[in-house]
Write a protein that holds these residues in place. Structure first.
Motif, PDB file in Angstrom:
ATOM      1  N   VAL A 279      53.637 -68.776  12.778  1.00 22.24           N
ATOM      2  CA  VAL A 279      53.300 -69.282  11.447  1.00 22.24           C
ATOM      3  C   VAL A 279      53.579 -70.781  11.417  1.00 22.24           C
ATOM      4  N   LEU A 280      52.595 -71.557  11.027  1.00 22.84           N
ATOM      5  CA  LEU A 280      52.784 -72.996  10.846  1.00 22.84           C
ATOM      6  C   LEU A 280      52.913 -73.220   9.337  1.00 22.84           C
ATOM      7  N   LYS A 281      54.078 -73.683   8.902  1.00 20.52           N
ATOM      8  CA  LYS A 281      54.309 -73.851   7.459  1.00 20.52           C
ATOM      9  C   LYS A 281      54.607 -75.293   7.108  1.00 20.52           C
ATOM     10  N   GLY A 282      53.822 -75.874   6.244  1.00 19.28           N
ATOM     11  CA  GLY A 282      54.086 -77.251   5.846  1.00 19.28           C
ATOM     12  C   GLY A 282      53.470 -77.542   4.497  1.00 19.28           C
ATOM     13  N   ASN A 283      53.807 -78.711   3.944  1.00 20.59           N
ATOM     14  CA  ASN A 283      53.169 -79.079   2.671  1.00 20.59           C
ATOM     15  C   ASN A 283      51.791 -79.688   2.958  1.00 20.59           C
ATOM     16  N   ALA A 284      51.086 -80.069   1.885  1.00 19.63           N
ATOM     17  CA  ALA A 284      49.700 -80.533   2.047  1.00 19.63           C
ATOM     18  C   ALA A 284      49.609 -81.750   2.958  1.00 19.63           C
ATOM     19  N   GLY A 285      50.572 -82.681   2.832  1.00 17.86           N
ATOM     20  CA  GLY A 285      50.561 -83.890   3.656  1.00 17.86           C
ATOM     21  C   GLY A 285      50.740 -83.556   5.130  1.00 17.86           C
ATOM     22  N   GLU A 286      51.675 -82.659   5.411  1.00 16.78           N
ATOM     23  CA  GLU A 286      51.970 -82.302   6.805  1.00 16.78           C
ATOM     24  C   GLU A 286      50.808 -81.546   7.454  1.00 16.78           C
ATOM     25  N   ILE A 287      50.281 -80.579   6.704  1.00 16.36           N
ATOM     26  CA  ILE A 287      49.192 -79.770   7.269  1.00 16.36           C
ATOM     27  C   ILE A 287      47.932 -80.640   7.466  1.00 16.36           C
ATOM     28  N   SER A 288      47.657 -81.520   6.496  1.00 13.98           N
ATOM     29  CA  SER A 288      46.487 -82.405   6.647  1.00 13.98           C
ATOM     30  C   SER A 288      46.644 -83.300   7.868  1.00 13.98           C
TER      31      SER A 288
END
Ligand code: 3NM
Ligand code: MG
Length: 470
Positions: free
Chosen positions: A359-368
């Motif tokens: 599972v890769l979990k991050g906020n919008a900035g990190e995932i983008s």
């Protein structure tokens, strides 16, 4: 097999609406240049000879531009000019008959005025359906009492046929001033994973002074339709079955007390360890190079949070991730502030290539940042701004990395690349404390552990269900 046709901007003709000084053929050509992807010749006011004449003319233009061309109602005309297919009404010949006459290679579409008609069309093998008029329109008057299917009716239509492989275009009274609203409404409210395949218009293009410009404007709105399977769960109206599953999950975590090996940052170490205990897990926060492999091997789950990044931490992440992969231990990866510095982004990309992340979990900035998408920026560890097409972002990244992507925020977007869901579970107070995101990463790890190593599953209805619903 439904044909692979692009009906995203579907033009229906009406010669009576063509502006003075132009011909229908000119308008159709301009419209195609502006972005129309599909053309239906619909001429209610002409005799057969004239209809065929127009059909030959319009077909030529469509062929030149490689745009499919279908005839409204008249199978004889479609046959006579060898059109790409027909568009039927409920009073016209049945789909089965049309198919038997036209053969398997012609496109067959039909207007479905109710969800039942839509389901019947799907079962009969229609390639696409056109909706009942979304808004009343003088192009096809349906009487004074007719209020239109509306956005709500459209969503209900989409949900009703989600299990079928049939395309859907919305039609009726749509133009550049109301289309964005309809598209956004569908993006937000469809619940079964089926979104619009396109939009059909008559007057918004045919009667426009500049058909090319009008088409381009509509096409830019249609581009916002989110083309992924989605399921939206709303915390305000919880699904009892899911709540029950969460209860079972908590029970099992408490009963098994899984060891969660968390390599995380100094800011949240204490909080996440306590959250692990609170929920019934057993925390291990080891990050020394000499021992992470052993812990990762015996743990129920490994959580890697890069928040306190340094060269030595990086080596620990690498060793723990590799050992976890070897032992078959699931890994939750939290790319803290991935978009903030080049060093972090490079590290994340390299680690993601070095071992299997579950599972890769991050906020919008990190995932983008990891996806290489513009959109949400980061200020330090905080995400600023929002993502334009969140479902598309998470599903594409999940496919690319062959993992489950969980993008957190006021609304969480989660995808395994096949199905995606959003969870509207944010709370404004979460912005006032540090480490809530990191703690979620840890909780994901525990839930992952508990359920036979499944963080999510498909139920009997093929719904995508996720456990972290708290
Ligand atoms: N069918 P405009 S409304 C062809 O209600 C057609 O089934 C409708 O034209 C239905 O884009 C319509 O000008 C015409 O509103 C829609
Ligand atoms: Mg008809």
């Amino acid at each position: 097999m439904v044909k692979n046709i692009d009906i995203s901007l579907y033009l229906v003709t009406d010669s009576s609406l063509v502006p003075k000084g132009k011909t229908l053929a000119q308008v159709v050509e301009e419209a195609i240049e502006g972005g129309v992807t599909f053309v239906q010749l619909r001429e209610k006011e002409c005799d057969t000879r004239e209809f065929i004449q127009k059909a030959i003319e319009i077909k030529k233009i469509c062929k030149e531009h490689n745009v499919p061309f279908v005839i409204n109602d008249r199978i004889d005309v479609a046959l006579a000019v060898d059109a790409d297919g027909v568009h039927l009404g409920q009073q016209d010949m049945t789909i089965e008959m049309a198919k038997s006459i036209l053969g398997p290679n012609k496109i067959i579409g039909i207007t479905a005025e109710t969800n039942e008609q839509a389901i019947a069309a799907a079962k009969a093998g229609a390639d696409y359906i056109g909706s009942l008029a979304i808004y009343p329109t003088s192009t096809k008057p349906r009487g004074e009492d007719f209020t239109g299917l509306g956005k709500e009716g459209l969503v209900s239509l989409l949900d009703s046929i989600s299990e079928y492989d049939m395309k859907v275009v919305a039609i009726g009274g749509l133009n550049s001033s109301n289309l964005d609203d309809v598209v956004q409404y569908c993006n937000k409210n469809i619940t079964k994973g089926k979104n619009l395949d396109g939009v059909a218009v008559v007057s918004a293009i045919i009667a426009a002074p500049d058909a090319k410009k009008a088409s381009a404007e509509l096409a830019s709105i249609i581009a916002k339709i989110e083309k992924v399977n989605t399921k939206t769960l709303n915390a305000a109206t919880p699904d009892y079955e899911i709540v029950k599953k969460v209860g079972e999950a908590l029970y099992r975590i408490k009963a098994n007390s899984p060891l969660i090996h968390t390599l995380t940052n100094f800011v949240v170490m204490n909080d996440t360890a306590n959250a692990t205990i609170e929920i019934g897990g057993s925390p291990c926060m080891a990050h020394a190079l000499g021992e992470v492999e052993e812990f990762a091997t015996i743990a129920g789950c490994v959580v890697i949070n890069i928040g306190s990044l340094s060269a030595e931490w990086n080596d620990s992440f690498y060793l723990a991730g590799r050992a976890a992969e070897k032992a078959g231990t699931p890994v939750v990866f939290d790319p803290v502030a991935a978009g903030a510095t080049h060093y972090r982004l490079k590290t994340c990309k390299s680690l993601l290539q070095s071992f299997k992340v579950t599972v890769l979990k991050g906020n919008a900035g990190e995932i983008s940042a990891i996806a290489g998408f513009g959109g949400a920026a980061s200020k330090g560890v905080d995400s600023t701004g929002t993502v334009d097409k969140p479902f598309e972002l998470v599903s594409k990244l999940a496919q690319q990395l062959n993992t489950c992507v969980c993008m957190t925020g006021a609304t969480d977007y989660i995808s395994d690349g096949k199905k995606s869901i959003s969870l509207h579970n944010g709370h404004e107070m979460l912005g006032n404390i540090t480490g809530s995101g990191c703690t979620v990463g840890n909780l994901v790890g525990k839930f992952y552990y508990y359920y036979y190593n499944y963080y999510y599953y498909y139920n009997d209805d093929d719904d995508f269900i996720i456990y972290v619903y708290i």
